[in-house]
Write a protein that holds these residues in place. Structure first.
Motif, PDB file in Angstrom:
ATOM      1  N   ARG A  11      -2.972  27.646   9.817  1.00  0.00           N
ATOM      2  CA  ARG A  11      -3.348  27.385   8.737  1.00  0.00           C
ATOM      3  C   ARG A  11      -4.358  26.350   8.357  1.00  0.00           C
ATOM      4  O   ARG A  11      -3.956  25.155   8.850  1.00  0.00           O
ATOM      5  CB  ARG A  11      -1.977  27.540   7.685  1.00  0.00           C
ATOM      6  N   GLU A  12      -5.183  26.429   7.237  1.00  0.00           N
ATOM      7  CA  GLU A  12      -6.071  25.331   7.135  1.00  0.00           C
ATOM      8  C   GLU A  12      -6.325  25.128   5.720  1.00  0.00           C
ATOM      9  O   GLU A  12      -6.408  26.085   4.970  1.00  0.00           O
ATOM     10  CB  GLU A  12      -7.603  25.485   8.107  1.00  0.00           C
ATOM     11  N   PHE A  13      -6.494  23.687   5.506  1.00  0.00           N
ATOM     12  CA  PHE A  13      -6.798  23.427   4.007  1.00  0.00           C
ATOM     13  C   PHE A  13      -8.052  23.813   3.605  1.00  0.00           C
ATOM     14  O   PHE A  13      -9.060  23.808   4.198  1.00  0.00           O
ATOM     15  CB  PHE A  13      -6.562  21.854   3.980  1.00  0.00           C
ATOM     16  N   VAL A  14      -8.193  24.341   2.289  1.00  0.00           N
ATOM     17  CA  VAL A  14      -9.382  24.779   1.494  1.00  0.00           C
ATOM     18  C   VAL A  14      -9.878  23.845   0.457  1.00  0.00           C
ATOM     19  O   VAL A  14     -10.760  23.214   0.177  1.00  0.00           O
ATOM     20  CB  VAL A  14      -9.076  26.110   1.154  1.00  0.00           C
ATOM     21  N   SER A  15      -8.646  23.634  -0.409  1.00  0.00           N
ATOM     22  CA  SER A  15      -9.109  22.756  -1.677  1.00  0.00           C
ATOM     23  C   SER A  15      -7.762  22.664  -2.275  1.00  0.00           C
ATOM     24  O   SER A  15      -6.817  23.101  -2.148  1.00  0.00           O
ATOM     25  CB  SER A  15     -10.097  23.691  -2.627  1.00  0.00           C
ATOM     26  N   THR A  16      -7.764  21.531  -3.148  1.00  0.00           N
ATOM     27  CA  THR A  16      -6.761  21.025  -3.810  1.00  0.00           C
ATOM     28  C   THR A  16      -7.117  20.439  -5.368  1.00  0.00           C
ATOM     29  O   THR A  16      -8.482  20.178  -5.268  1.00  0.00           O
ATOM     30  CB  THR A  16      -5.799  19.945  -3.269  1.00  0.00           C
ATOM     31  N   ILE A  17      -6.329  20.525  -6.189  1.00  0.00           N
ATOM     32  CA  ILE A  17      -6.543  20.081  -7.678  1.00  0.00           C
ATOM     33  C   ILE A  17      -5.281  19.363  -8.137  1.00  0.00           C
ATOM     34  O   ILE A  17      -4.258  19.898  -7.890  1.00  0.00           O
ATOM     35  CB  ILE A  17      -6.971  21.273  -8.543  1.00  0.00           C
ATOM     36  N   SER A  18      -5.896  18.126  -8.852  1.00  0.00           N
ATOM     37  CA  SER A  18      -4.617  17.797  -9.102  1.00  0.00           C
ATOM     38  C   SER A  18      -3.869  18.121 -10.491  1.00  0.00           C
ATOM     39  O   SER A  18      -4.208  19.076 -11.157  1.00  0.00           O
ATOM     40  CB  SER A  18      -5.143  16.067  -9.789  1.00  0.00           C
ATOM     41  N   SER A  19      -2.803  17.399 -10.767  1.00  0.00           N
ATOM     42  CA  SER A  19      -1.975  18.094 -11.965  1.00  0.00           C
ATOM     43  C   SER A  19      -2.816  18.288 -13.085  1.00  0.00           C
ATOM     44  O   SER A  19      -2.605  19.113 -13.815  1.00  0.00           O
ATOM     45  CB  SER A  19      -0.721  17.241 -11.929  1.00  0.00           C
ATOM     46  N   SER A  20      -3.325  17.371 -13.697  1.00  0.00           N
ATOM     47  CA  SER A  20      -4.228  17.523 -14.704  1.00  0.00           C
ATOM     48  C   SER A  20      -5.657  18.214 -14.488  1.00  0.00           C
ATOM     49  O   SER A  20      -6.026  18.526 -15.788  1.00  0.00           O
ATOM     50  CB  SER A  20      -4.463  16.134 -15.297  1.00  0.00           C
ATOM     51  N   GLY A  21      -5.747  18.518 -13.291  1.00  0.00           N
ATOM     52  CA  GLY A  21      -7.107  19.273 -13.231  1.00  0.00           C
ATOM     53  C   GLY A  21      -8.331  18.601 -13.038  1.00  0.00           C
ATOM     54  O   GLY A  21      -9.423  18.984 -12.923  1.00  0.00           O
ATOM     55  N   ASP A  22      -8.336  17.183 -13.214  1.00  0.00           N
ATOM     56  CA  ASP A  22      -9.417  16.243 -13.353  1.00  0.00           C
ATOM     57  C   ASP A  22     -10.065  15.789 -12.053  1.00  0.00           C
ATOM     58  O   ASP A  22     -11.203  15.392 -11.866  1.00  0.00           O
ATOM     59  CB  ASP A  22      -9.416  15.043 -14.077  1.00  0.00           C
ATOM     60  N   ILE A  23      -9.193  16.094 -10.831  1.00  0.00           N
ATOM     61  CA  ILE A  23      -9.538  15.599  -9.636  1.00  0.00           C
ATOM     62  C   ILE A  23      -9.346  16.758  -8.543  1.00  0.00           C
ATOM     63  O   ILE A  23      -8.425  17.551  -8.657  1.00  0.00           O
ATOM     64  CB  ILE A  23      -8.550  14.313  -8.917  1.00  0.00           C
ATOM     65  N   THR A  24     -10.460  17.068  -7.849  1.00  0.00           N
ATOM     66  CA  THR A  24     -10.490  18.097  -6.901  1.00  0.00           C
ATOM     67  C   THR A  24     -11.128  17.779  -5.658  1.00  0.00           C
ATOM     68  O   THR A  24     -11.784  16.844  -5.515  1.00  0.00           O
ATOM     69  CB  THR A  24     -11.345  19.234  -7.346  1.00  0.00           C
ATOM     70  N   TYR A  25     -10.618  18.180  -4.611  1.00  0.00           N
ATOM     71  CA  TYR A  25     -11.057  17.981  -3.461  1.00  0.00           C
ATOM     72  C   TYR A  25     -11.331  19.326  -2.382  1.00  0.00           C
ATOM     73  O   TYR A  25     -10.270  20.076  -2.465  1.00  0.00           O
ATOM     74  CB  TYR A  25     -10.099  17.017  -2.664  1.00  0.00           C
ATOM     75  N   TYR A  26     -12.212  19.058  -1.496  1.00  0.00           N
ATOM     76  CA  TYR A  26     -12.370  20.455  -0.660  1.00  0.00           C
ATOM     77  C   TYR A  26     -12.767  20.316   0.589  1.00  0.00           C
ATOM     78  O   TYR A  26     -13.130  19.038   1.127  1.00  0.00           O
ATOM     79  CB  TYR A  26     -13.826  21.390  -1.262  1.00  0.00           C
ATOM     80  N   ALA A  27     -12.377  21.044   1.433  1.00  0.00           N
ATOM     81  CA  ALA A  27     -12.818  20.921   2.949  1.00  0.00           C
ATOM     82  C   ALA A  27     -14.127  21.353   2.930  1.00  0.00           C
ATOM     83  O   ALA A  27     -14.928  21.735   2.331  1.00  0.00           O
ATOM     84  CB  ALA A  27     -12.043  22.222   3.694  1.00  0.00           C
TER      85      ALA A  27
END
Length: 122
Positions: A44-60
């Protein structure tokens, strides 16, 4: 806590899909959300994440420029818009919740959905 992913299916290379994940059981807006994927025979590999408020995102790196993660805290739902899909994007996609700030590892997530299958034909 329950997470239910949906929106997977069969799509041709170059096409688009939008995955959704509805969560219930605890205060949605307090937790980061993430998408992972697992292809047959692979980890299983990471694709993306978003912070609780939605203002910070991060992508593989594999998702940058093609995928967009978003969330609607009023609907307790997180989305993954996937464009320019490639055959190598074929996998079961999982959504998960995390109490951490920018979680990219599976160990940082405490609740997981069952997954939705995305198949990209070349």
């Amino acid at each position: 806590v329950q997470l239910q992913a949906s929106g997977g299916g069969l799509v041709q290379a170059g096409g688009s899909l939008r995955l959704s994940c509805a969560a219930s059981g605890r205060t949605f807006s307090l937790y980061a959300l993430g998408w992972f994927r697992q292809a047959p025979g692979k980890e299983r590999e990471f694709v993306s994440t978003i912070s609780s408020s939605g203002d910070i995102t991060y992508y593989a790196d594999s998702a940058k420029g093609r995928f967009t993660i978003s969330r609607d805290n009023a609907k307790n739902t997180v989305y993954l818009q996937m464009n320019s899909l490639k055959a190598e994007d074929t996998a079961v996609y999982y959504c998960a919740q995390s109490p951490f700030g920018r979680p990219t590892r599976t160990s940082e997530y405490d609740y997981w959905g069952r997954g939705t299958l995305v198949t990209v034909s070349s």
